[in-house]
Design an enzyme around this catalytic site. Sequence first.
Site, short mmCIF file in Angstrom:
data_model
loop_
_atom_site.label_atom_id
_atom_site.label_comp_id
_atom_site.label_asym_id
_atom_site.label_seq_id
_atom_site.Cartn_x
_atom_site.Cartn_y
_atom_site.Cartn_z
N VAL A 123 0.83 -1.21 0.00
CA VAL A 123 0.00 0.00 0.00
C VAL A 123 0.86 1.25 0.00
CG1 VAL A 123 -1.73 1.29 1.32
CG2 VAL A 123 -1.90 -1.21 1.14
N GLU A 124 1.95 1.20 0.75
CA GLU A 124 2.81 2.37 0.88
C GLU A 124 3.63 2.64 -0.38
OE1 GLU A 124 3.13 4.66 3.01
OE2 GLU A 124 2.11 3.96 4.82
N SER A 125 4.23 1.60 -0.94
CA SER A 125 5.25 1.83 -1.97
C SER A 125 5.26 0.80 -3.10
CB SER A 125 6.63 1.80 -1.30
OG SER A 125 6.89 0.49 -0.79
#
Length: 367
Positions: A123-125
Amino acid sequence: MSLTGLIENRIKRRKGMLAGGIITLTLGVGSWLVLSEQGNVSFYGVSVEDATSYDSAWQRVSADFTLDHHSDDPRVQQWISWYQAHPAMFTDYATQAAPWMHYVAREVEKRDLPGELALLPFVESGYNPLARSPKGPTGIWQLASATADDLGLRNTLGYAARQDVKASTAAALDYLELLHRQWYHGDWESTLAAYNAGPGRVNLARVESGTKDFWKTRLPQETRNYVPKLLALATIVSNPERYGIELPHIDDAPSVVEVSLDHSLDIASAAKLAGVSLDEIKRLNPAYVGDWVDKSLLIPSNAEQHFKQQLATLRSGSQQLEYVVAQGDTLSVISHHSGIPVDQIQRDNKLKDKPLKIGQTLLLAGA
């Protein structure tokens, strides 16, 4: 002062940090490249023999799922539909995550944390260690500079700590545990929201909304989507066939080994010793942003024996490595990194008083 105290009191320790500057490496002088007395060290830090075996890293992660995925919630349903409409993303995910997912899952497992946290870097990266947000957060966990500073991540010359998967994973999990312990006991949804937006913003929103229920708290739109996006991904990983998604295979096994170095090694020579491409060495060592690696090196597990053999030859003094002079290099800089005295480099390469030229190849002795 403890990390808890640092965050609670908003004390920012930035001495020597690359938020603006750099720290100069200090290396001892001695033989140029030798394994430390530890030899090879486990990147995973746990015994593979003690671990339950799974058919894939996806299965390892899902085996530790403990959160309510709220799969009937409209916001989660919206993100499930979005993932279904972008199936190629999972191929991209698998490519980026292949070297790291087993490791992150094991770290989450060791701490007895919800397995869903091992999906958070997607989700982040997209599990890309080089990912950088326009707002500044960096690495697979997208840690902001100030947060990384508080968590003890320190940049040095040629080394970007937030891009170090091992160091940043430890820091990110420390931070998640701290948030959960300090403010959100048992409430991982609010913990994740605070990881995204900061505990101050989440706590204020809880007061203003008159509730501690994440789903009823009036939060910024990005944070309102953040948790459902993770839960939607976990829902699909739990049962990909149901949602028409094929998860590309990611081995549930260590794919890299960490080698300790007593002195810096230029990254091109590291690739030659390992018998792998320069691009592969760079991919496995994203924290090194210059021409040198320092202290430790990640190489593919299947290259370990070749690296050891080449290293032994180098240590015997019967082999020299080639180093290509890069912009900014001087004899002093190369000596500093390699541990080889300037006069020896000059003597071995018949330099005398000749200036170095970019692209020039130097022979560096192994002892």
